[in-house]
Write an enzyme that holds these catalytic residues in place. Structure first.
Site, short mmCIF file in Angstrom:
data_model
loop_
_atom_site.label_atom_id
_atom_site.label_comp_id
_atom_site.label_asym_id
_atom_site.label_seq_id
_atom_site.Cartn_x
_atom_site.Cartn_y
_atom_site.Cartn_z
N SER A 11 2.57 22.94 -40.78
CA SER A 11 3.49 22.50 -41.84
C SER A 11 2.86 22.83 -43.18
CB SER A 11 3.74 21.01 -41.73
OG SER A 11 4.29 20.54 -42.95
N HIS A 36 6.34 25.71 -40.22
CA HIS A 36 7.21 24.54 -40.39
C HIS A 36 7.33 24.24 -41.89
CE1 HIS A 36 8.87 20.63 -38.95
NE2 HIS A 36 8.25 20.11 -40.00
N ASP A 38 9.09 21.72 -44.75
CA ASP A 38 9.70 20.40 -44.95
C ASP A 38 10.49 20.35 -46.25
OD1 ASP A 38 8.60 18.77 -42.66
OD2 ASP A 38 6.74 19.55 -43.51
N MET A 40 12.62 18.17 -48.64
CA MET A 40 12.87 16.74 -48.92
C MET A 40 13.68 16.61 -50.20
SD MET A 40 9.17 15.09 -48.03
CE MET A 40 8.20 15.61 -46.61
N HIS A 69 12.66 21.94 -41.48
CA HIS A 69 12.89 20.52 -41.20
C HIS A 69 13.51 19.92 -42.46
CE1 HIS A 69 10.83 16.35 -40.35
NE2 HIS A 69 12.14 16.30 -40.27
N MET A 71 14.88 17.03 -44.55
CA MET A 71 14.96 15.59 -44.75
C MET A 71 15.86 15.39 -45.96
SD MET A 71 10.99 15.02 -43.84
CE MET A 71 10.79 16.79 -43.88
N MET A 140 10.11 12.46 -34.34
CA MET A 140 9.15 12.15 -35.41
C MET A 140 8.14 11.11 -34.92
SD MET A 140 9.89 14.07 -37.96
CE MET A 140 8.65 13.37 -39.06
N GLY A 145 8.45 11.85 -44.70
CA GLY A 145 8.35 11.77 -46.16
C GLY A 145 7.02 12.20 -46.73
N PHE A 146 5.96 12.10 -45.94
CA PHE A 146 4.63 12.41 -46.46
C PHE A 146 3.77 13.03 -45.36
CE2 PHE A 146 6.25 8.52 -48.37
CZ PHE A 146 6.28 8.88 -49.72
N ASP A 178 6.34 15.82 -34.63
CA ASP A 178 5.91 16.03 -36.01
C ASP A 178 5.39 14.72 -36.60
OD1 ASP A 178 5.66 16.82 -38.68
OD2 ASP A 178 7.82 17.12 -39.00
N GLY A 180 1.17 13.25 -37.81
CA GLY A 180 -0.10 12.74 -37.30
C GLY A 180 -0.66 13.53 -36.13
N SER A 201 -1.66 18.30 -42.29
CA SER A 201 -3.01 18.05 -42.80
C SER A 201 -4.10 18.51 -41.84
CB SER A 201 -3.18 16.56 -43.14
OG SER A 201 -2.79 15.75 -42.06
C1 DX5 Z 1 6.47 14.53 -42.73
C2 DX5 Z 1 6.72 15.98 -42.39
C3 DX5 Z 1 5.64 16.63 -41.65
C4 DX5 Z 1 4.30 16.63 -42.34
C5 DX5 Z 1 3.34 16.30 -41.27
O1 DX5 Z 1 7.63 13.95 -43.15
O2 DX5 Z 1 7.90 16.11 -41.64
O3 DX5 Z 1 6.00 17.93 -41.22
O4 DX5 Z 1 3.92 17.83 -42.94
O5 DX5 Z 1 2.10 16.09 -41.82
P1 DX5 Z 1 0.85 15.65 -40.94
O6 DX5 Z 1 0.68 16.68 -39.87
O7 DX5 Z 1 -0.26 15.65 -41.94
O8 DX5 Z 1 1.16 14.29 -40.39
ZN ZN Z 2 8.27 18.12 -40.77
#
Ligand code: DX5
Ligand code: ZN
Length: 224
Positions: A11, A36, A38, A40, A69, A71, A140, A145-146, A178, A180, A201
Site C-alpha cells: 500500500s 494497493h 488508498d 480517502m 481501495h 474509502m 479489513m 483510515g490510517f 488489509d 496491520g 507500513s
Molecule cells: C487503511 C488502508 C490500508 C493501509 C494499511 O485504511 O486501507 O491499505 O495502508 O496500512 P498498514 O499496512 O500499515 O496497516
Molecule cells: Zn487499503
C-alpha cells in the site's frame, strides 16, 4: 513449507510521496503482485489522500495490477474516471455504497475487476447477495483510515468464515486482507484463507528495504 501462493499488495499510503513513482517501481521490481492505492475522501474516513490524477501518474510507472481501495462515499461518482486513469481493480466499501449491486456492475462495465470491502464491524452476511458478482472480497483487519494501526485479532476468524463462504459457493473470488499485515500476522491470515495481503507500513517502513520487506511477508505467509 506450505505454499499458499499469496499475492502481496504494498500500500503506497506509507510510501514517500515525493518519490512516488520510484517507490512504486521498486515494489514492482521487488516482487509485489499488486500496487494497493488508498483513496480517502475526508467523509467516509477522516483522512484525505488522492484521486484519479495520482492513479494516472502511478500507471505510468508500472504495468502490474493497480488495486484501488476506495474509502469514499457515493463511490459511483468516480468509477469511470478511475477506469480511464488506468485502475485495474476497484474495491468499494459496502458501508459507503447505498446501491452496492449497481456500483459493482458499473465497475465491471467500466472494464475493471470489482471488489467490496467490509469494515471490522460489518458482518459477512452484508454481501451475500452480491458475492457471486465479485472478483475480490476485502476483509479489513483494522478500521480504515490510517496506516500503521495494530491488527485486530478477530479478523482471523472472519477471514476463515469468508474463505468457507467462497469455497462453499464454488467461487474463485480473491480474498484480500488489509490492515496491520506484516511478518507477525501474515501467517495466520494466509492459513485462514486470505490470498492477497495488503501491507503499507510493513513494506514502506521497513529499514531493510522494500524488496526485503515483501520477501519477508511472503515467507511468513507460507510458513505459519
Ligand atoms: C487503511 C488502508 C490500508 C493501509 C494499511 O485504511 O486501507 O491499505 O495502508 O496500512 P498498514 O499496512 O500499515 O496497516
Ligand atoms: Zn487499503
Amino acid at each position: 513449507m506450505a505454499d499458499r501462493a499469496v499475492k502481496i499488495a504494498p500500500s503506497i499510503l506509507s510510501a514517500d510521496f515525493s518519490r512516488l513513482g520510484e517507490q512504486v517501481a521498486e515494489a514492482a521490481a521487488g516482487g509485489a503482485d499488486y500496487i494497493h492505492m488508498d483513496i480517502m475522501d475526508g467523509h467516509f474516513v477522516p483522512a484525505l489522500t488522492f484521486g484519479p490524477m495520482v492513479v494516472k501518474a502511478v500507471r505510468r510507472w508500472t504495468d502490474i495490477t493497480l488495486d484501488i481501495h476506495m474509502m469514499v462515499e457515493e463511490p459511483e461518482r468516480y468509477v469511470d474516471e478511475l477506469a480511464e486513469a488506468g485502475a485495474d481493480s476497484l474495491t468499494v466499501h459496502a458501508e459507503a455504497a447505498t446501491h452496492l449491486h449497481r456500483v459493482v456492475q458499473q465497475i465491471k462495465d467500466a472494464g475493471m475487476r470489482a471488489g467490496v470491502a467490509l469494515n471490522p464491524a460489518t458482518p459477512l452476511s452484508t454481501i451475500t447477495e452480491v458475492l457471486p458478482n465479485l472478483d475480490l472480497l476485502l476483509v479489513m483487519s483494522v478500521n480504515p483510515g490510517f496506516g500503521g494501526q495494530p491488527f485486530i485479532p478477530a479478523s482471523v476468524d472472519k477471514i476463515a468464515r469468508a474463505r468457507k463462504m467462497l469455497d462453499d459457493a464454488g467461487l474463485a473470488t480473491e480474498l484480500e486482507v488489509d490492515g496491520g499485515i506484516g511478518p507477525a500476522t501474515a501467517g495466520s491470515v494466509a492459513a485462514a484463507g486470505a490470498r492477497v495481503l495488503v501491507a503499507g507500513s510493513a513494506v514502506y517502513g521497513n529499514p531493510a528495504g522494500i524488496a526485503a520487506a515483501i520477501t519477508g511477508i511472503r515467507e511468513a505467509a507460507n510458513t505459519a
